[in-house]
Design an enzyme around this catalytic site. Sequence first.
Site, mmCIF file in Angstrom:
data_model
loop_
_atom_site.group_PDB
_atom_site.id
_atom_site.type_symbol
_atom_site.label_atom_id
_atom_site.label_comp_id
_atom_site.label_asym_id
_atom_site.label_seq_id
_atom_site.Cartn_x
_atom_site.Cartn_y
_atom_site.Cartn_z
ATOM 1 N N CYS A 84 13.627 9.738 8.340
ATOM 2 C CA CYS A 84 13.535 9.341 9.744
ATOM 3 C C CYS A 84 14.856 9.399 10.478
ATOM 4 O O CYS A 84 14.876 9.502 11.699
ATOM 5 C CB CYS A 84 12.901 7.959 9.842
ATOM 6 S SG CYS A 84 13.689 6.799 8.741
ATOM 7 N N VAL A 130 1.302 5.574 14.231
ATOM 8 C CA VAL A 130 0.642 4.585 13.365
ATOM 9 C C VAL A 130 1.262 3.201 13.579
ATOM 10 O O VAL A 130 0.551 2.192 13.600
ATOM 11 C CB VAL A 130 0.690 5.019 11.878
ATOM 12 C CG1 VAL A 130 0.187 3.911 10.975
ATOM 13 C CG2 VAL A 130 -0.130 6.282 11.670
ATOM 14 N N GLY A 131 2.564 3.162 13.806
ATOM 15 C CA GLY A 131 3.237 1.879 14.089
ATOM 16 C C GLY A 131 2.594 1.176 15.280
ATOM 17 O O GLY A 131 2.355 -0.033 15.261
ATOM 18 N N GLY A 174 6.853 4.385 8.892
ATOM 19 C CA GLY A 174 6.022 5.574 9.084
ATOM 20 C C GLY A 174 6.139 6.080 10.505
ATOM 21 O O GLY A 174 7.142 5.822 11.196
ATOM 22 N N SER A 175 5.110 6.760 10.962
ATOM 23 C CA SER A 175 5.164 7.393 12.278
ATOM 24 C C SER A 175 5.040 6.359 13.401
ATOM 25 O O SER A 175 4.445 5.288 13.223
ATOM 26 C CB SER A 175 4.043 8.417 12.389
ATOM 27 O OG SER A 175 2.801 7.770 12.238
ATOM 28 N N THR A 176 5.580 6.722 14.551
ATOM 29 C CA THR A 176 5.497 5.844 15.723
ATOM 30 C C THR A 176 4.035 5.626 16.115
ATOM 31 O O THR A 176 3.629 4.514 16.470
ATOM 32 C CB THR A 176 6.304 6.469 16.886
ATOM 33 O OG1 THR A 176 7.683 6.449 16.499
ATOM 34 C CG2 THR A 176 6.141 5.701 18.183
ATOM 35 N N GLU A 231 9.610 14.686 16.314
ATOM 36 C CA GLU A 231 10.141 14.545 14.958
ATOM 37 C C GLU A 231 9.413 15.560 14.073
ATOM 38 O O GLU A 231 8.203 15.473 13.892
ATOM 39 C CB GLU A 231 9.879 13.115 14.472
ATOM 40 C CG GLU A 231 10.478 12.860 13.124
ATOM 41 C CD GLU A 231 10.297 11.432 12.651
ATOM 42 O OE1 GLU A 231 9.169 10.907 12.766
ATOM 43 O OE2 GLU A 231 11.257 10.845 12.138
ATOM 44 N N LYS A 264 0.870 -1.191 0.000
ATOM 45 C CA LYS A 264 0.000 0.000 0.000
ATOM 46 C C LYS A 264 0.898 1.228 0.000
ATOM 47 O O LYS A 264 1.676 1.455 0.913
ATOM 48 C CB LYS A 264 -0.920 0.059 1.221
ATOM 49 C CG LYS A 264 -1.967 1.162 0.991
ATOM 50 C CD LYS A 264 -2.576 1.761 2.216
ATOM 51 C CE LYS A 264 -1.805 2.806 2.927
ATOM 52 N NZ LYS A 264 -1.681 4.113 2.215
ATOM 53 N N GLU A 288 9.428 0.220 11.175
ATOM 54 C CA GLU A 288 10.536 1.185 11.089
ATOM 55 C C GLU A 288 9.890 2.552 11.275
ATOM 56 O O GLU A 288 9.150 3.017 10.404
ATOM 57 C CB GLU A 288 11.240 1.019 9.738
ATOM 58 C CG GLU A 288 12.620 1.616 9.717
ATOM 59 C CD GLU A 288 12.610 3.062 9.309
ATOM 60 O OE1 GLU A 288 12.599 3.935 10.215
ATOM 61 O OE2 GLU A 288 12.576 3.339 8.109
#
Length: 498
Positions: A300, A247-248, A243-245, A397, A191, A266
């Site tokens: 990142c 969403v992770g 992606g972002s923490t 970030e 995606k 990651e």
Amino acid sequence: MGNSNEETLTLPTGKTIKIQTGLFIDNEFVESVDGKRFVTIDPSTEGVITTVAEASSKDVDLAVEAATKAFSNVWCHIDGKERGKLLNKLADLMERNLDDLAALETLDNGKAFSITKTIDLPEAIRCYRYFAGWCDKVHGKVIETQNDKFCYTRNEPLGVCGAIVPWNFPISLMANKIAPALACGNTVILKTAEQTPLSSLKVAELCKEAGFPKGVINVLSGFGSTGTVMANHMKIDMITFTGSTEVGKSIQKAAAESNLKRVLLELGGKSPSIIFADSNLDTAVKFTFNGSFFNHGQFCVAATRIYVEEHVYDEFLKKFKTDAEAIKIGNPFESKIYQGPQISRKQFDRIMSYIKTGKEEGATLLMGGERHGERGFYIKPTIFTDVIENMTIMQDEIFGPVTCIAKFKTIDEVIEKANLTKYGLAAAVFTNNIIKAVKLSKEIKAGTVWVNQYMEGDSSLPFGGYKQSGIGREMGKYALREHTQVKTVQINLETNCN
Ligand code: ADP
């Protein structure tokens, strides 16, 4: 290939490129079941480039069905050497289409064409070739137990891997995600990020041309909601995410609450670059500058907390500022441009709001801090000084061309400050003293530590985060472990066992 969703795009250079804008499922470009589409925007003009099909949960189901069939019926039975040939063939086709792929990336993402062509694309191609080499080398071990038993392990693929990528390095992250998954015998559903669907759709065309069997590689355009469906899907066996923490974490939760699928995450970073007085200052400036402003600060591992030993602080700052003032910013298709626009209005506003907060919290704005030009999401390279660790701009970030520079006196002080973050993705140390270099490399909690360099990577090197910067390691042979599961086979060799 159905041509109903083929578009012809005209680049600012006047060149035209044909692109399929459907969802790539089972080796065909198709419209979404609901017929929904969304626009993709050129960040340098804020104008619409084109529309692409948007995947809903029904389309995810179709992609999962195709990937599951391809896995069970074809892909996991194909000899590793053949899988390797296909990955190399894809790399060849990408080389042949380098200009078009780089142009699409620049159009959709805003990064300089000269950089996309010489860095992003070659890196992606190297990644496919690197993992092509592993395809026939993924194997288990023989384990000695008792004389009358024979035990061996098999490293088997997981099944269907869902890959969810962000917009900052679309073409190279596609490679980082799908090459190891395919090398290990998995099938994939990628995606893409809603901001940058185009280059991956072009690579999908090349996957078909390379001869990958139907359903082995599927590419869906869509928003976070499509990613959520994938993370919750009972028939997806792994999610590999960059992606972002935030969403992770939601992906890990969804994985736990659905089928306990494997996750490889990651995530974000707030990387320190530490410059000692005994370093070569020009080297430190060159690498840290690029570490801060490359890709418009949208990466990142960006060096966003720069610590300089006090006696060389003024000299470092002067040189660093001089380099930042010389950044050529503008239309990414023009030659010699280093910095293009930020990806979107949302990111532009977010970065500007961090700059405002930095000023309000008492940091000194040394340069930048404002929009560049009238049109497009351009922000001038921005440097803050007089920063302390608890300021928002030293913790969050920012993902923009904004960096913070601070002084330090002692080695223990800088180690403590460097670790004062929830992130742990990367760090750099500049010194000519090997003892200091080794001590800091050990003490700093980060997945990668560079010494006298910044951001040098290679497909063979493991990459991933400590703390809230992620789970697992991408790249190198470490990636093979992430994309396989181990089966233990124990055979009874007693002659009278039947
Ligand atoms: P960024 O803030 O840099 O856009 P995100 O972490 O929001 O980074 O997005 C990275 C990728 O994750 C994109 O492809 C995006 O569509 C997708 N995504 C966003 N939210 C979710 C979610 N809740 N579940 C799964 N994927 C998501």
